[in-house]
Design an enzyme around this catalytic site. Structure first.
Site, mmCIF file in Angstrom:
data_model
loop_
_atom_site.group_PDB
_atom_site.id
_atom_site.type_symbol
_atom_site.label_atom_id
_atom_site.label_comp_id
_atom_site.label_asym_id
_atom_site.label_seq_id
_atom_site.Cartn_x
_atom_site.Cartn_y
_atom_site.Cartn_z
ATOM 1 N N SER A 1 4.612 -5.612 -2.537
ATOM 2 C CA SER A 1 4.801 -4.183 -2.743
ATOM 3 C C SER A 1 5.563 -3.570 -1.553
ATOM 4 C CB SER A 1 3.455 -3.505 -2.990
ATOM 5 O OG SER A 1 3.619 -2.179 -3.445
ATOM 6 N N GLY B 1 0.809 -1.216 0.000
ATOM 7 C CA GLY B 1 0.000 0.000 0.000
ATOM 8 C C GLY B 1 0.837 1.259 0.000
#
Length: 492
Positions: free
Chosen positions: A175, A94
């Site tokens: 991520s 995120g």
């Protein structure tokens, strides 16, 4: 139906039966005052009902509902077994500013492992990554990393009571979470607490300099008119704090080489060494490593409005490394070799920011004697944003957490799930099976199908239909990069 109470170091917890799996959600593993290190929560004696996800870490869109000090919770999915099961410890992504463990229902993976699946929350944005220790807050450095360490310590201390094996923990993340996994794996504080690591779509820069982090902190304090009174930041309303960070972020994207505010920081204490140097010195050669990425990583960021700061930053870095002639040579090569449906500019930036740094880390680990596997996800899931953008950032993650034959909802990201196509099911089933085999056996597939990455032989597994393996060090694009990198003065 509620489960029987399970003892933990803080007190007993009760979960719910979720099919063949017991689910314990919102289990507090720590609490933390603003800009202070995490500490153990107050103990309890009566069974605590852990049947719903805990509070989201404060983030854009969730500033009014978040309970700041109590967002450090984790979720456990545990199938029944007659022996201790391996554990997948997952750190969500995120961009270091959004997300949470509630976006990842691990019941399907747990049942099909079988394995114990754990997802955690950690502090986000300024609350987890603003480096204030040079401004009067001695504890405020790498707080999100300290949160992840606290979660890992809780799992080591308690997971046996849920049927997990504390000596068989795989660190995993996607991520921003993958970036944290790579850093976490190298920390002395984490040594001996995990046995494998899986990083999906780790950003090219896995670590920030202390000087850049200090510059970000200074800018945020100035934006809040607190340059002479940093202590007052502890009482700034969250919307005001996050709005100031957003303004600083927009300016930083154009003014600095880094172009981004947050991430793990080489602070010399929590993170004492550059992670790649630790991989290179052989300290982690006993840790199997799987590094993965998605084919069209940059497409999502190019199509955001405005385009993400990393687009401009990555182009600037490539131009600085190879000069204008080198940039034009690369772009010409990508145009000449582009697929019919491929954007050459996006492909170049995806290689520069995502694929090449991952393959470089694979080489570093393999050269040091470590077992490493490298993959790329080329399948386009029948789910937005992938239907319109291709196998961009997060495509593999959507398939990893799918409950076949359906994609799951992502409540924090406000993304709906939906039915999967036969192709989705085929690719997702293989991807999940490989992840679970890595978690349980330390290798993602049989050697003949997907050999490990080695200095003399660099196989790249392609998750598509059909699954196949190609040589990484082949093709015109590889040669163009290699020739430019070999030139005197090149810094890429």
């Amino acid at each position: 139906m509620l489960t029987n109470a399970v003892p933990t170091t803080n007190g007993p917890v009760v979960g719910v039966e979720q099919g063949a799996v017991r689910a314990f959600k919102g289990v507090p593993f720590a609490i933390a005052r603003r800009f202070a290190k995490p500490v153990a929560p107050a103990a309890w004696t009566e069974p605590r009902h852990c049947t719903d996800y805990g509070a989201y870490a404060p983030q854009p869109g969730h500033l009014d509902l978040a309970i700041e000090e109590s967002c450090l919770s984790l979720n456990v999915w545990a199938p029944a077994a007659d022996h201790p099961l391996p554990v997948l410890f997952f750190i969500h992504g995120g961009a270091f500013v959004t997300g949470g463990g509630a976006d990842y229902d691990g019941s399907f993976l747990a049942a099909h492992g079988p394995a114990v699946i754990v997802t955690i929350n950690y502090r986000l944005g300024p609350l987890g990554f603003l480096q204030l220790h040079r401004h009067g807050f001695g504890e405020a450095n790498n707080l999100a990393m300290s949160d992840a360490l606290a979660g890992l310590d809780w799992v080591r201390a308690n997971i046996a009571n849920f049927g997990g094996d504390p000596d068989a923990i795989t660190l995993s993340g996607q991520s921003a979470g993958a970036s944290m996994v790579i850093a976490l794996a190298t920390l002395p504080q984490a040594r001996g607490k995990f046995i494998r690591a899986l990083a999906l779509s780790a950003p090219g820069r896995n670590i920030m300099s202390a000087d850049h982090a200090d510059d970000v902190a200074r800018r945020v304090l100035e934006e809040l008119d607190l340059a002479g009174d940093a202590g007052a930041i502890t009482s700034v309303p969250l919307p005001t704090l996050f709005a100031a960070v957003e303004r600083v972020s927009r300016r930083l994207a154009d003014e600095t080489e880094a172009g981004t505010l947050f991430g793990p920081v080489l602070d010399g204490t929590v993170i004492p060494h550059e992670p790649r140097e630790v991989f290179a010195d052989g300290s982690l050669c006993d840790i199997p490593l799987w590094l993965g990425s998605c084919r069209d990583e940059m497409a999502m960021f190019l199509k955001s409005m405005p385009p993400a700061a990393m687009i401009r930053t990555t182009e600037r870095q490539v131009r600085a490394a190879f000069g204008e002639a080198g940039w034009e040579r690369l772009l010409s090569c990508y145009r000449a070799t582009a697929r019919v449906d491929e954007d050459p500019y996006e492909a170049l930036l995806s290689d520069a920011f995502w694929h090449r740094p991952m393959s470089d880390l694979a080489r570093v680990h393999a050269t040091a004697g470590g077992a490493v596997w490298l993959s790329r996800f080329d399948h386009r899931p029948a789910l937005e944003p992938f239907l319109s953008q291709g196998p961009t950032h997060g495509a593999d993650n959507a398939c990893l957490w799918a409950h076949l034959p359906n994609f799951i909802d992502r409540p924090i990201l406000k993304r709906m799930g939906g039915p999967m196509t036969p192709e989705d099911i085929d690719v997702a089933a293989r991807f999940q099976a490989n992840v679970l085999r890595f978690v349980t056996a330390g290798v993602p597939d049989i050697a003949e199908a997907w050999p490990r990455f080695e200095p003399a032989k660099e196989p790249l597994a392609i998750f598509s239909q059909p699954f196949h393996v190609i040589p990484l060090n082949d093709g015109a694009r590889f040669r163009a990069w290699a020739e430019l990198t070999a030139r005197p003065g090149a810094v890429a």
